[in-house]
Design a protein around this motif. Structure first.
Motif, short mmCIF file in Angstrom:
data_model
loop_
_atom_site.label_atom_id
_atom_site.label_comp_id
_atom_site.label_asym_id
_atom_site.label_seq_id
_atom_site.Cartn_x
_atom_site.Cartn_y
_atom_site.Cartn_z
N ASN A 1 19.80 22.04 79.47
CA ASN A 1 19.03 21.43 78.41
C ASN A 1 18.45 20.06 78.76
O ASN A 1 18.12 19.29 77.89
CB ASN A 1 19.90 21.31 77.14
CG ASN A 1 19.08 20.88 75.94
OD1 ASN A 1 17.90 21.18 75.89
ND2 ASN A 1 19.68 20.19 75.01
N LYS A 2 18.35 19.79 80.04
CA LYS A 2 17.73 18.51 80.40
C LYS A 2 16.22 18.67 80.32
O LYS A 2 15.61 19.33 81.14
CB LYS A 2 18.15 18.09 81.81
CG LYS A 2 19.65 17.94 81.96
CD LYS A 2 20.03 16.52 82.34
CE LYS A 2 21.50 16.20 82.13
NZ LYS A 2 22.46 17.24 82.30
N GLY A 3 15.65 18.12 79.28
CA GLY A 3 14.20 18.17 79.13
C GLY A 3 13.65 19.47 78.56
O GLY A 3 12.46 19.62 78.40
N ALA A 4 14.53 20.40 78.21
CA ALA A 4 14.03 21.65 77.66
C ALA A 4 13.59 21.45 76.22
O ALA A 4 14.13 20.59 75.53
CB ALA A 4 15.12 22.72 77.73
N PRO A 5 12.63 22.24 75.76
CA PRO A 5 12.17 22.05 74.39
C PRO A 5 13.10 22.71 73.38
O PRO A 5 12.87 22.65 72.19
CB PRO A 5 10.80 22.75 74.40
CG PRO A 5 10.91 23.77 75.47
CD PRO A 5 11.89 23.26 76.48
N TYR A 6 14.13 23.37 73.83
CA TYR A 6 15.05 24.04 72.91
C TYR A 6 16.47 23.52 73.14
O TYR A 6 16.72 22.78 74.08
CB TYR A 6 14.96 25.55 73.10
CG TYR A 6 14.87 25.94 74.55
CD1 TYR A 6 13.62 26.19 75.13
CD2 TYR A 6 16.00 26.01 75.35
CE1 TYR A 6 13.53 26.50 76.48
CE2 TYR A 6 15.91 26.33 76.67
CZ TYR A 6 14.67 26.58 77.24
OH TYR A 6 14.59 26.88 78.57
N ALA A 7 17.37 23.94 72.25
CA ALA A 7 18.67 23.27 72.19
C ALA A 7 19.76 23.87 73.08
O ALA A 7 20.76 23.23 73.35
CB ALA A 7 19.16 23.25 70.75
N SER A 8 19.60 25.10 73.53
CA SER A 8 20.68 25.75 74.26
C SER A 8 21.16 24.94 75.45
O SER A 8 20.38 24.29 76.13
CB SER A 8 20.22 27.11 74.78
OG SER A 8 20.65 28.09 73.91
N ASP A 9 22.43 25.00 75.67
CA ASP A 9 23.02 24.24 76.76
C ASP A 9 24.18 25.08 77.27
O ASP A 9 25.12 25.32 76.53
CB ASP A 9 23.50 22.90 76.18
CG ASP A 9 24.19 22.05 77.24
OD1 ASP A 9 24.50 22.57 78.32
OD2 ASP A 9 24.41 20.87 76.95
N ASN A 10 24.09 25.58 78.46
CA ASN A 10 25.15 26.45 78.95
C ASN A 10 26.05 25.78 79.98
O ASN A 10 26.63 26.44 80.83
CB ASN A 10 24.58 27.75 79.52
CG ASN A 10 24.57 28.85 78.48
OD1 ASN A 10 24.72 28.59 77.30
ND2 ASN A 10 24.40 30.08 78.92
N PHE A 11 26.13 24.47 79.91
CA PHE A 11 27.10 23.80 80.77
C PHE A 11 28.00 22.94 79.90
O PHE A 11 27.53 22.10 79.13
CB PHE A 11 26.42 22.94 81.84
CG PHE A 11 27.36 22.58 82.95
CD1 PHE A 11 27.55 23.44 84.02
CD2 PHE A 11 28.09 21.39 82.91
CE1 PHE A 11 28.45 23.14 85.04
CE2 PHE A 11 28.99 21.08 83.92
CZ PHE A 11 29.16 21.96 84.99
N TRP A 12 29.28 23.20 79.98
CA TRP A 12 30.24 22.52 79.09
C TRP A 12 31.00 21.46 79.86
O TRP A 12 31.36 21.66 81.01
CB TRP A 12 31.22 23.54 78.52
CG TRP A 12 32.26 22.92 77.65
CD1 TRP A 12 32.18 22.69 76.30
CD2 TRP A 12 33.54 22.43 78.06
NE1 TRP A 12 33.32 22.08 75.87
CE2 TRP A 12 34.17 21.91 76.92
CE3 TRP A 12 34.20 22.37 79.28
CZ2 TRP A 12 35.43 21.34 76.95
CZ3 TRP A 12 35.46 21.79 79.32
CH2 TRP A 12 36.07 21.29 78.17
N GLN A 13 31.24 20.32 79.23
CA GLN A 13 32.11 19.33 79.85
C GLN A 13 32.96 18.63 78.81
O GLN A 13 32.52 18.42 77.67
CB GLN A 13 31.30 18.32 80.64
CG GLN A 13 30.19 17.67 79.87
CD GLN A 13 29.19 17.03 80.81
OE1 GLN A 13 28.59 17.69 81.65
NE2 GLN A 13 29.03 15.74 80.68
N MET A 14 34.16 18.29 79.22
CA MET A 14 35.09 17.66 78.28
C MET A 14 34.68 16.21 78.03
O MET A 14 34.83 15.67 76.97
CB MET A 14 36.50 17.73 78.85
CG MET A 14 37.60 17.74 77.80
SD MET A 14 39.24 17.90 78.54
CE MET A 14 39.54 19.64 78.58
#
Ligand code: ATP
Ligand code: MG
Ligand code: MG
Ligand code: MG
Length: 474
Positions: free
Chosen positions: A158-171
């Motif tokens: 989701n870096k710079g994407a126009p939509y919200a999805s983010d498939n990288f998780w971090q604590m």
């Protein structure tokens, strides 16, 4: 195929128990082990130290139905309530966890098995995403599960994407992290929305039901990603979203639990239009508010207590909008206890306390609500443009007890926003004046100051007059 929410919960826990997972109780909404967290917002929270290797358990697989609140902090869905079919302030997250035990292959097979075999969902209604470069997960979905390559969507971070999805998780900025794979359900083309990874994904057609996180790396302070010696799995599925599917409805607000709560709210207030948006908001808010009080949060002017106060006041305002001319909010608690069944053990034990706390807050706010709304109405009637000034919002806050987000909630219904910068400036002015006068400005501190160093251990009547207070020990 119809399943009640209670039946979905027990089917999930049973399935994972059958596959060697320890069934663990939901933890409190007030995180006991994490001072950085406002409220418990995911199933993995209570296992944070287990994932970090700092806490050992007698099991390496666990499953839970975790109560969660997302109404502040990093995850804040408060403003989505009433506007989307899928967001609540309070929801239950069903999860299965592997602490250095199984990894991607089993995690994916378990999830798919539960959805398509136990719940018998039609495969063609499901679509999945993987992290952009996670070929391993892609291949498992494609070759072992048999999902056509074109139905496996690669999603970035989701870096710079126009939509919200983010498939990288971090604590956090450092520590355990890794790629996710998510499962979506297509509610049909009559509903607006697009597949994940498209600009229309935020619609409610393709609804995300399950997030599977593969904890695979340990991010160092310099950004280097070291592989974890024992990768882990953390998953979360919103019970209301999967229940909606199992009950053949699109919106979470049409499932059994909400239908009952909405009908009760309508009955108490005397509303005939069961579709009224405010009914949904109230039914949502009674869940977060009642469970928060049961977990030791009391309405106050700071930290967690202020978030609770804001939600209660929003609910009360929606009741007023529906024509309520008496207290109504706390009267929903008995129905809530009933519909939540097994998930309401703690709430049931503290039902009295919860009702009293909610009633007191409602009565207090009711005294200034009508006048405040009158002033707001007047200001909006005279407004030129689409932004309410910060001075008015501050006056409503200061004199009438309107949290700024409540004012914003009213304004949003008329397509108007609040000048929050102006509001903050007015607040700062006030603080300075109070300081100059040698007073304390503590009442105006609405920032996050949590009780995280202390541990909630119950309620006590310290006055002997039935006025209960939450008891914390350090
Ligand atoms: P969304 O994109 O729909 O906001 P999310 O990606 O923020 O969801 P996750 O953090 O991945 O959600 O949480 C795991 C699961 O919990 C989601 O797949 C969903 O089923 C459920 N969930 C998340 N937020 C909410 C909410 N506010 N109300 C109800 N269920 C939720
Ligand atoms: Mg979200
Ligand atoms: Mg999402
Ligand atoms: Mg997600």
């Amino acid at each position: 195929m119809y399943k009640t929410t209670a039946a979905v919960r027990s089917a999930f826990l049973e399935y994972f128990s059958k596959h060697g997972h320890q069934i663990v109780d939901s933890s409190s909404l007030v995180p006991g082990n994490d001072p950085t967290l406002l409220f418990t917002n995911a199933g993995m929270n209570q296992f944070k130290d287990v994932f970090l290797g700092m806490d050992k358990r007698s099991y390496s697989r666990a499953t839970t139905a975790q109560r969660c609140v997302r109404a502040g902090g990093k995850h804040n869905d408060l403003d989505n309530v009433g506007y989307t079919a899928r967001h609540h302030t309070f929801f239950e997250m069903l999860g299965n966890f592997s602490f250095g035990d199984y990894f991607k292959e089993d995690a994916i097979k378990f999830a798919w098995g539960f959805l398509t075999e136990v719940l018998q969902l039609p495969k063609e209604k499901l679509c999945v995403t993987v992290y952009q470069n996670d070929d391993e997960a892609f291949d498992i979905w494609n070759k072992q599960i048999g999902i056509p390559a074109e139905d496996i969507i690669r999603i970035g971070d989701n870096k710079g994407a126009p939509y919200a999805s983010d498939n990288f998780w971090q604590m956090g900025d450092t520590g355990p992290c890794g790629p996710c794979s998510e499962i979506f359900y297509d509610h049909g083309e009559h509903i607006w929305g697009g597949r994940p990874g498209t600009p229309e994904e935020d619609g409610d057609r393709f609804i995300e039901i399950w997030n599977i996180v593969f904890m695979q790396f340990n991010r160092q302070a310099d950004g280097e990603m070291l592989p974890l010696p024992k990768p882990s799995v953390d998953t979360g599925m919103g019970i209301e979203r999967i229940s909606a599917i199992m009950q053949g409805v699109h919106s979470n607000y049409e499932i059994d639990v909400f239908k009952t709560l909405i009908a009760k709210t309508a009955e108490i207030i005397g509303v005939t239009d069961l579709e009224a948006k405010s009914l949904r908001v109230i039914a949502d808010h009674i869940r977060s508010c009642a469970f928060l009080v049961a977990d030791g949060v009391m309405p106050s002017n700071e930290g967690r207590g202020y978030v609770l106060r804001r939600i209660i006041r929003r609910a009360v305002r929606h009741g007023y909008k529906l024509g309520a001319n008496d207290t109504f909010f706390y009267k929903l608690v008995p129905t809530l206890v009933e519909v939540m069944g097994d998930a309401a053990k703690e709430l049931k034990a503290l039902q009295n306390v919860v009702e009293k706390a909610l009633k007191a807050e409602e009565e207090q706010f009711a005294r200034t609500l009508e006048r405040g709304l009158g002033i707001l109405d007047g200001a909006l009637a005279e407004l030129e443009g689409k932004v309410l000034d910060g001075e008015t919002a501050f006056k409503l806050y200061d004199t009438y007890g309107f949290p700024v987000d409540l004012t914003a909630d009213v304004c949003r219904e008329r397509d108007i926003t609040v000048d929050e910068v102006g509001f903050d400036a007015a607040m700062e002015e006030q603080r300075k004046r109070a300081q100059a006068a040698g007073q304390f400005g503590a009442d105006y501190n609405a920032g996050l100051k949590t009780d995280a160093d202390s541990h909630f251990c119950g309620y006590q009547d310290t006055t002997g007059e039935g006025k209960v207070v939450a008891i914390f020990v350090d």
